[in-house]
Motif scaffolding. Structure first.
Motif, mmCIF file in Angstrom:
data_model
loop_
_atom_site.group_PDB
_atom_site.id
_atom_site.type_symbol
_atom_site.label_atom_id
_atom_site.label_comp_id
_atom_site.label_asym_id
_atom_site.label_seq_id
_atom_site.Cartn_x
_atom_site.Cartn_y
_atom_site.Cartn_z
ATOM 1 N N ARG A 1 7.559 -1.709 -0.027
ATOM 2 C CA ARG A 1 7.630 -1.808 -1.478
ATOM 3 C C ARG A 1 6.772 -0.778 -2.190
ATOM 4 O O ARG A 1 6.444 -0.947 -3.361
ATOM 5 N N ASN A 2 6.407 0.274 -1.509
ATOM 6 C CA ASN A 2 5.729 1.390 -2.156
ATOM 7 C C ASN A 2 5.935 2.608 -1.286
ATOM 8 O O ASN A 2 6.433 2.508 -0.175
ATOM 9 N N TYR B 1 10.824 4.189 -5.301
ATOM 10 C CA TYR B 1 9.631 3.756 -6.044
ATOM 11 C C TYR B 1 9.058 4.837 -6.946
ATOM 12 O O TYR B 1 8.328 4.525 -7.872
ATOM 13 N N ARG C 1 11.992 1.026 -8.802
ATOM 14 C CA ARG C 1 11.366 1.293 -10.104
ATOM 15 C C ARG C 1 12.373 1.575 -11.213
ATOM 16 O O ARG C 1 11.971 1.745 -12.370
#
Length: 277
Positions: free
Chosen positions: A73-74, A105, A140
Motif C-alpha cells: 500500500r505504498n 500510489y 491515490r
C-alpha cells in the motif's frame, strides 16, 4: 540509440502463469521463466539502457501482479522523502505537475502532504494506470481523480510515448528508469515536457557491474532483474542530468533513508535552464 536486439525470450504463457492465473513472485517463480536473458541488451559504456517491447511487456505483467494482488500500500514514499532531505529545496508552489511512471500510489502525493507543496493540476502517466485505479488497494487516484481533490489527467502510456512540449512546471520521475523500454528517450521526453525554469525530481539506481546476466544463485535476485531489466551506468545518468541546473544531487549513502542498500543510486532535483539563460 542503437537497434535493440532480441534476446532469448522463449517464455511460454503456461510457464509464466501460476496456479491462480497470476504471475508468481520471488519464491514461486518456475525455473523456465529464467530462460530469459538480457545479455544481448548490454552495452559496455551504457549498461542496459534499451530493451525490446517483448522483454518490457514481460516485466510489466509481473509489475501489475505485484501492485494489484499483494497487500502493498505504498511505494517507499516516506523513504524517498527522507532521501530527498524532505524536498526542502523545492518551491512551495509546483504549478502543473507531470508524474511519469506514477504507479498506483505516486510520489507527488508525499511531496504535497509532507513538504506542504501546492499544485495546480496533476497529470499521471503509467502503462498500467487504469489497472491500478481499478485494482490496487488505496490507489491515490480512485475514480480517476488524484487524492479525490485535484484536477487530474490519466494517461496509460510509457514514458517513451508521451510527447509534451514545455507544458509542465514540475516533472516527477522516481523509481521509473529501471522499468522503461528506453532510458534515453524517457529522460528526453521528461526534459521536453518541462517549461523553461521548470523543476525535475528524479531518483533511480544505476549499476557498474550488471551485464545483463541473471544471478542464478538467488531466486529473489533473479526475480528482481526479471522485473527490473534496465541497469544503466552512472555516467549515463550523469550526462543526461547535466542538462539541468542542479538544486540537489546525492549518491548512495549520502541520502538518508536510502532504500537501495544493495545498489548505487542517485537522488536529483534540477531546474531546466530558462530561455536565454
Amino acid at each position: 540509440g542503437r537497434p535493440v536486439p532480441e534476446c532469448r525470450q522463449d517464455v511460454t504463457e503456461n510457464c509464466l502463469l501460476g496456479q491462480d492465473g497470476s504471475p508468481n513472485w520471488y519464491h514461486m517463480f518456475p525455473d523456465c521463466v529464467f530462460q530469459v536473458s538480457d545479455e544481448c541488451f548490454f552495452h559496455p559504456s551504457q549498461g542496459v539502457a534499451q530493451i525490446t517491447e517483448k522483454r518490457w511487456l514481460l516485466s510489466q505483467r509481473i509489475e501489475e501482479s505485484i501492485w494489484t494482488d499483494e497487500d502493498t500500500r505504498n511505494d517507499f514514499c516516506q523513504e524517498y522523502h527522507s532521501s530527498f532531505r524532505g524536498y526542502s529545496v523545492l518551491p512551495t508552489n509546483l504549478g502543473k505537475v507531470l508524474e511519469l511512471g506514477c504507479g498506483p500510489y505516486t510520489q507527488i502525493h508525499t511531496i504535497i502532504e509532507v513538504a506542504s507543496a501546492d499544485v495546480e493540476s496533476v497529470t499521471l502517466v503509467d502503462p498500467l494506470v487504469y489497472e491500478y485505479m481499478r485494482g490496487a488497494p488505496d490507489c491515490r487516484y480512485p475514480r480517476g481523480k488524484f487524492m479525490d481533490t485535484y484536477k487530474t489527467v490519466l494517461i496509460d502510456s510509457g514514458a517513451e510515448d508521451v510527447r509534451f512540449r514545455a507544458e509542465f512546471d514540475t516533472v516527477v520521475m522516481i523509481n521509473v528508469i529501471e522499468h522503461v523500454r528506453d532510458v534515453f528517450l524517457s529522460l528526453q521526453n521528461a526534459y521536453d515536457a518541462l517549461k523553461p525554469g521548470g523543476i525535475f525530481i528524479f531518483a533511480d539506481p544505476y549499476s557498474e557491474s550488471h551485464n545483463g546476466t541473471i544471478d542464478t544463485t538467488s531466486t529473489k535476485t533473479r526475480a528482481n532483474y526479471l522485473l527490473h531489466p534496465m541497469a544503466v551506468k552512472k555516467r549515463v545518468l550523469d550526462i543526461l542530468l547535466s542538462k539541468y541546473d542542479t538544486m540537489l544531487r546525492l549518491y548512495g549513502w549520502e541520502a538518508e533513508g536510502n532504500i537501495r542498500r544493495e545498489e548505487d543510486a542517485v537522488w536529483f532535483i534540477g531546474r531546466k535552464p530558462a530561455l536565454g539563460g
